[in-house]
Design a protein around this motif. Structure first.
Motif, short mmCIF file in Angstrom:
data_model
loop_
_atom_site.label_atom_id
_atom_site.label_comp_id
_atom_site.label_asym_id
_atom_site.label_seq_id
_atom_site.Cartn_x
_atom_site.Cartn_y
_atom_site.Cartn_z
N UNK A 1 0.81 -1.21 0.00
CA UNK A 1 0.00 0.00 0.00
C UNK A 1 0.85 1.26 0.00
N UNK A 2 2.07 1.19 0.53
CA UNK A 2 2.95 2.36 0.51
C UNK A 2 3.28 2.75 -0.92
N UNK A 3 3.52 1.74 -1.76
CA UNK A 3 3.81 2.01 -3.16
C UNK A 3 2.59 2.64 -3.84
N UNK A 4 1.39 2.12 -3.52
CA UNK A 4 0.16 2.66 -4.11
C UNK A 4 -0.03 4.13 -3.71
N UNK A 5 0.25 4.44 -2.44
CA UNK A 5 0.13 5.83 -1.98
C UNK A 5 1.13 6.73 -2.69
N UNK A 6 2.37 6.25 -2.79
CA UNK A 6 3.41 7.04 -3.45
C UNK A 6 3.03 7.31 -4.90
N UNK A 7 2.49 6.31 -5.57
CA UNK A 7 2.08 6.47 -6.97
C UNK A 7 0.91 7.43 -7.09
N UNK A 8 0.01 7.40 -6.08
CA UNK A 8 -1.11 8.33 -6.07
C UNK A 8 -0.61 9.76 -5.90
N UNK A 9 0.34 9.95 -4.97
CA UNK A 9 0.88 11.28 -4.73
C UNK A 9 1.64 11.78 -5.96
N UNK A 10 2.33 10.88 -6.64
CA UNK A 10 3.06 11.23 -7.86
C UNK A 10 2.09 11.71 -8.94
N UNK A 11 0.97 10.99 -9.09
CA UNK A 11 -0.03 11.37 -10.08
C UNK A 11 -0.64 12.73 -9.75
#
Length: 319
Positions: free
Chosen positions: A195-205
């Protein structure tokens, strides 16, 4: 929120939950009489002495009705549990370097006692845990795993805590990161496939959508590797579960500080095979019994995790 660590220590090694001692009747809590009316009793495990909730666990007696309805294999094979050790305060090793303690192992032991079964706890790399359950190597996974719709396609969850994410930054926060908007143009380390990766990708987007610099995301197999990127200066922040972030920040040797990521709270679940309905109901019943009896709250309190409490066991509550 599962932002999972993966322990490189003893991956796949079977951990003896503890030595058994003191056979007693089902009523007094040391040994559970078999539901089929046989004469052989199951001598229940005692919690490891370094387990902070040992007294709570050892005082739990089997529930006759739950034990009678539990899968018969638990009486002969015990409850086979998988987790990832090395994710304090959820899963850590005792000083012997072999015995799993922490909230997740504590709850697994408590559930086993409610069901009148012995328990073994294995340490596996995070991505191997659901496959291990699906192949029958383990009865369930309890590993700070987020209950998500995607994972519900593979396993059925009984949700046992509600948790959120957090950021870890260097002491003094030199990069001035106070929330998601501040990671644009920064380097953030995460556990791969969590989920940390998913959050980071969301913040990147979100950064790109707002015309801001992208987030440089560094992916690693484990939480410890991700943290090292911050302490070593390669990354300005790492995303992890807030309870873990707070635990790391409490260690003065790491020289880091934690902050909560508001709005990230979600359920963590105990994952089982969807067609193992008898076990799902047994685990749900055991957790509800522990909540009603107060043992669940005392397990959380022992590990300073009171804020994670749920009011009842919910099946597949992740949305």
């Amino acid at each position: 929120m599962n932002i999972r660590t993966i322990s490189a220590l003893a991956a796949g090694a079977l951990l003896a939950a503890t030595t058994a001692c003191g056979a007693q009747s089902l009523d007094s809590g040391g040994a559970a009489a078999p539901a089929d009316g046989g004469t052989a009793a199951v001598t229940l495990d005692q919690a490891p002495t370094e387990e902070k909730a040992a007294d709570v666990i050892n005082a739990i007696t089997p529930d006759k009705d739950l034990a009678a309805k539990a899968p018969a294999r638990l009486k002969t094979q015990g409850l086979k549990v998988v987790t990832s050790v090395g994710y304090p305060p959820m899963e850590v090793y005792a000083s012997d370097g072999k015995t799993a303690i922490g909230f997740d192992p504590a709850l697994a032991r408590a559930i086993a006692r409610k069901l009148g079964a012995k328990v073994t706890i294995s340490d596996e790399e995070f991505n191997s845990q659901i496959p291990g359950v699906l192949t029958g190597r383990y009865d369930f996974v309890i590993s700070s795993m987020s209950d998500t719709p995607e994972r519900q396609k593979q396993v059925t969850f009984v949700d046992y805590v509600q948790a959120g994410a957090g950021l870890l930054v260097k002491k003094g926060n030199p990069a001035k990161i106070n929330g998601p908007a501040d990671v644009c143009g920064k380097t953030v380390s995460v556990v791969d496939n969590g989920s940390s990766m998913e959050l980071a990708e969301q913040y990147d987007a979100d950064c790109k959508k707002d015309g801001k610099p992208a987030v440089d995301i560094l992916k690693f197999p484990g939480d410890q590797e991700a943290l090292i990127q911050v302490t070593g200066g390669r990354a300005q922040a790492t995303i992890t579960d807030y309870v873990v972030a707070a635990s790391k920040a409490a260690d003065p040797k790491l020289d880091v500080e934690a902050m909560a990521l508001e709005g990230t709270e979600s359920p963590w679940g105990i994952g089982m095979k969807p067609d193992d309905k008898e076990l799902v109901e047994s685990v749900k019943g055991a957790l509800d019994s522990l909540i009603a009896g107060g043992e669940y709250a005392n397990l959380l309190k022992a590990w300073n995790l009171d804020k994670l409490a749920v009011q009842s066991a919910v099946v597949n509550g992740g949305k």
